[in-house]
Design a protein around this motif. Structure first.
Motif, short mmCIF file in Angstrom:
data_model
loop_
_atom_site.label_atom_id
_atom_site.label_comp_id
_atom_site.label_asym_id
_atom_site.label_seq_id
_atom_site.Cartn_x
_atom_site.Cartn_y
_atom_site.Cartn_z
N ALA A 1 0.85 -1.12 -0.14
CA ALA A 1 -0.19 0.03 0.04
C ALA A 1 0.89 1.28 0.10
CB ALA A 1 -0.87 -0.12 1.21
N THR A 2 1.97 1.08 0.87
CA THR A 2 2.86 2.38 0.88
C THR A 2 3.34 2.60 -0.54
OG1 THR A 2 3.20 1.92 3.36
CG2 THR A 2 4.78 3.47 2.00
N ALA A 3 3.90 1.62 -1.14
CA ALA A 3 4.78 1.97 -2.41
C ALA A 3 3.64 2.39 -3.32
CB ALA A 3 5.16 0.52 -2.95
N LYS A 4 2.44 2.00 -3.26
CA LYS A 4 1.35 2.28 -4.45
C LYS A 4 1.09 3.99 -4.11
CE LYS A 4 -0.12 -2.16 -5.48
NZ LYS A 4 -1.08 -3.25 -5.25
N PHE A 5 0.89 4.17 -3.02
CA PHE A 5 0.38 5.61 -2.33
C PHE A 5 1.50 6.44 -2.65
CE2 PHE A 5 -0.88 8.79 0.36
CZ PHE A 5 -2.30 8.64 0.18
N ALA A 6 2.81 6.28 -2.23
CA ALA A 6 3.81 7.03 -2.55
C ALA A 6 4.22 7.41 -4.09
CB ALA A 6 5.04 6.38 -2.09
N GLN A 7 4.01 6.45 -4.87
CA GLN A 7 4.24 6.76 -6.42
C GLN A 7 2.98 7.59 -6.84
OE1 GLN A 7 6.59 6.00 -8.33
NE2 GLN A 7 5.56 6.88 -10.09
N ALA A 8 1.66 7.34 -6.51
CA ALA A 8 0.65 7.90 -7.05
C ALA A 8 0.68 9.57 -6.47
CB ALA A 8 -0.79 7.42 -6.40
N ALA A 9 0.83 9.50 -5.13
CA ALA A 9 1.08 10.95 -4.76
C ALA A 9 2.24 11.62 -5.38
CB ALA A 9 1.64 10.90 -3.22
#
Length: 291
Positions: free
Chosen positions: A85-93
């Motif tokens: 979840a963190t990896a996906k959120f960081a990239q999207a952010a």
């Protein structure tokens, strides 16, 4: 671009308060929820934009972050998946050019943590740091809400059974954390790159918390410390918790005994202008759950 904040975990304890505080200050909020229910309806009623999504679904996270300037990221500790979840959120952010992400970690987050969840929170912090997104990490001690896990026992048996031994910590209410999160997202200047340990106003043992329960409820509540391994078996048998969460509780119970969760500071007061709620105030406010 005018401010617009995405709040994940928006129907949870810290998320809901963050939504409320931001809206109170006339900052638009998009609330990311997994399903539409009475809790999301309540957020919509007070003015939040509701979007359905899953933190493990890259497309829905990316869509939720479009047009957003800042975000609160929190992933439930009771289930695995935080690094994904963190990896996906960081990239999207990063793709959406956010000016600030407030990341909910935990005080036991460290490289050598025995809790898989705590170590994953530490690794999640490092992922955010390397992403290039401006980020603040929050490392709270045990929430005052931990007491809610034992509310039924307190109500029925007048007892409090936990594996923390004589360990002390300064319980912090989720509402105080929500105020803190909202304050940073409303005014992010000077916060990027910081890690903030968060505490309530006073360190307490479970014996002292039982004494406060006794004082507020006007009946004797007794704390019974149990062995850590026995409590883990109890969690599995009585509640059927995911092994991920059971392993976490077992590890952080030892951390609590070892002093990892102890400490106090003035950060809540300094950033929000209001002192954090005491355990006496928290129990008084929620006394109906224990009576």
């Amino acid at each position: 671009m005018d401010k617009k904040i995405l709040v994940t975990g928006a129907t949870g304890k810290t998320g809901k308060e963050t939504v409320y505080q931001l809206l109170k200050n006339n900052i638009p909020v998009r609330a990311l929820v997994r399903k539409a229910d009475e809790r999301s309806a309540e957020l919509k009623e007070i003015g939040a934009e509701i979007v359905l999504g899953d933190l493990l679904d890259f497309d829905s996270v990316t869509a939720a972050l479009k047009g957003i300037t800042g975000a609160y990221f929190v992933y439930p500790v009771i289930v695995p998946g935080i690094l994904d979840a963190t990896a996906k959120f960081a990239q999207a952010a990063l793709e959406n050019g956010l000016e600030m992400v407030v990341n909910m970690s935990q005080i036991s987050a460290r490289r050598e943590a025995k809790s898989n969840a705590a170590q994953s929170h530490w690794l999640g912090e490092r992922l955010f740091d390397r992403s290039g997104v401006p980020v603040v990490h929050l490392r709270p001690t045990f929430f005052a809400e931990w007491l809610m896990y034992r509310a039924g026992e307190i109500k029925v048996k007048n007892s409090l059974t936990l594996p923390f031994g004589n360990g002390v910590y300064a319980p912090i209410a989720a509402a105080d954390q929500g105020r803190f999160i909202a304050a940073i997202l409303a005014g992010p200047e000077g916060h990027a790159g910081k890690t903030y340990p968060l505490f309530g106003p006073k360190e307490l043992s479970q014996f002292e918390i039982a004494d406060i329960l006794t004082e507020v409820l006007k009946r004797k509540i007794t704390y019974y410390p149990v062995e850590i391994a026995d409590y883990g078996k109890f969690m599995e048998k009585e509640f059927g918790y995911d092994p991920w969460f059971v392993q976490h509780v077992i590890a952080v119970a030892q951390d609590c005994r070892d002093g990892i969760f102890s400490g106090t500071n003035e950060l809540i007061r300094q950033i929000t202008g209001t002192a954090p709620m005491s355990m006496h105030e928290y129990i008084e406010e929620n006394r109906g759950l224990f009576e």
